[in-house]
Scaffold this active site. Sequence first.
Site, mmCIF file in Angstrom:
data_model
loop_
_atom_site.group_PDB
_atom_site.id
_atom_site.type_symbol
_atom_site.label_atom_id
_atom_site.label_comp_id
_atom_site.label_asym_id
_atom_site.label_seq_id
_atom_site.Cartn_x
_atom_site.Cartn_y
_atom_site.Cartn_z
ATOM 1 N N LYS A 124 -64.630 15.753 17.666
ATOM 2 C CA LYS A 124 -65.599 15.755 16.574
ATOM 3 C C LYS A 124 -64.869 15.522 15.242
ATOM 4 O O LYS A 124 -63.682 15.786 15.119
ATOM 5 C CB LYS A 124 -66.352 17.088 16.531
ATOM 6 C CG LYS A 124 -67.181 17.379 17.785
ATOM 7 C CD LYS A 124 -68.371 16.433 17.879
ATOM 8 C CE LYS A 124 -69.239 16.736 19.104
ATOM 9 N NZ LYS A 124 -68.608 16.369 20.372
ATOM 10 N N ASP A 125 -65.627 15.036 14.269
ATOM 11 C CA ASP A 125 -65.066 14.736 12.954
ATOM 12 C C ASP A 125 -64.388 15.961 12.343
ATOM 13 O O ASP A 125 -64.854 17.083 12.498
ATOM 14 C CB ASP A 125 -66.158 14.251 12.004
ATOM 15 C CG ASP A 125 -66.789 12.945 12.458
ATOM 16 O OD1 ASP A 125 -67.606 13.004 13.390
ATOM 17 O OD2 ASP A 125 -66.459 11.899 11.897
ATOM 18 N N ARG A 126 -63.314 15.720 11.616
ATOM 19 C CA ARG A 126 -62.654 16.803 10.890
ATOM 20 C C ARG A 126 -63.420 17.133 9.612
ATOM 21 O O ARG A 126 -63.718 18.300 9.345
ATOM 22 C CB ARG A 126 -61.209 16.415 10.554
ATOM 23 C CG ARG A 126 -60.462 17.497 9.768
ATOM 24 C CD ARG A 126 -59.118 17.006 9.278
ATOM 25 N NE ARG A 126 -59.250 15.916 8.328
ATOM 26 C CZ ARG A 126 -59.525 16.082 7.033
ATOM 27 N NH1 ARG A 126 -59.715 17.295 6.532
ATOM 28 N NH2 ARG A 126 -59.619 15.042 6.232
#
Length: 346
Positions: free
Chosen positions: A80-82
């Site tokens: 998942k996106d940071r």
Amino acid sequence: MTEEQLQGPRAHGGPCGSAVLKAVAEDFQVDEVLDIPLSGEGEHLWLWVEKRNLNTEEAARRIARAAGVPLRSISYAGLKDRQALTRQWFSLHLPGKADPVLGKAEDETLKILETRRHQRKLQRGAHSANGFTLRLTQLDADRADLEARLERIKAQGVPNYFGLQRFGFEGSNVHGAREYAERQELPVQRNLRSRLLSAGRSHLFNRALAERVGNGSWNQAQVGDLLAFTDSRSFFPAGEAECQDPRLAILDLHPTGPLWGAGESPVSGEVQALEAEVAAAEPAIAKWLAEAGMKHERRILRLPIGGLSWHYPGPDILQLEFVLPTGCFATAVVRELVSLAGQTDI
């Protein structure tokens, strides 16, 4: 490399205006959709975790340290996106062990919201979709134009480009892939090897999709295509009859594009010729992917937007909510709406 070089032309016209995305983590929220009933017993402890400005791999390392287990005991369905607020599942393999105290893993960037036992570990790709809540701020666009574009996107979907984050800053991962491909070598470091192979493959897919967007066939089946349903990993060839399948019109069935690797391309006719031209423009990368052991696979060219809804929490804020299949990029949706001023890493 520019955005156009990394992704390609827009399908629905130029941006309706400009906005900012990810001014704060809460502007980009992702919830993993996992349709697996958890039994409540077994040697695997599943965790429903909320992360803020923290990538999935670092979260896994922190959970492993707090639990006192090796990193290989931690599993998750996807990255998942940071720079976001995300909620996703992790699992820990704890054979014969009690639930560990995991408080040391938690702080303002990581919260464990729920724990549940299960007989099996969480497998990569096990989640069925991702739900997104995006907030576009500093919006400068005509609302009537936005409404018309949103309705069009809802009805027709968007090109299923890989997002810019796959390619690194200014395409650095593609440049790296080309350098190794020219020497027909692979990076020794596992993470770098995986990242560059993925970037090279994604780049060629985006180039093929860009050609289909350019000739208007990205959302239409052509004889010789390989077709796939939205949530299926199986494909079938398109003849004259399949090109008239009514499920194409309702965004349930889609043409596909190539994820390069070893093996003969399963498409034919004009579709095969187009994809061969894309490979011929990057021959070193195409050969490198095949010799690295990647298998030729397919990815849908059109991205259907599930449950798309929107509202305006403020005069210069647009909030979007929608669901996408796994492996697809929310920024592909935003790109068809507005340009993101000064933002090139999403």
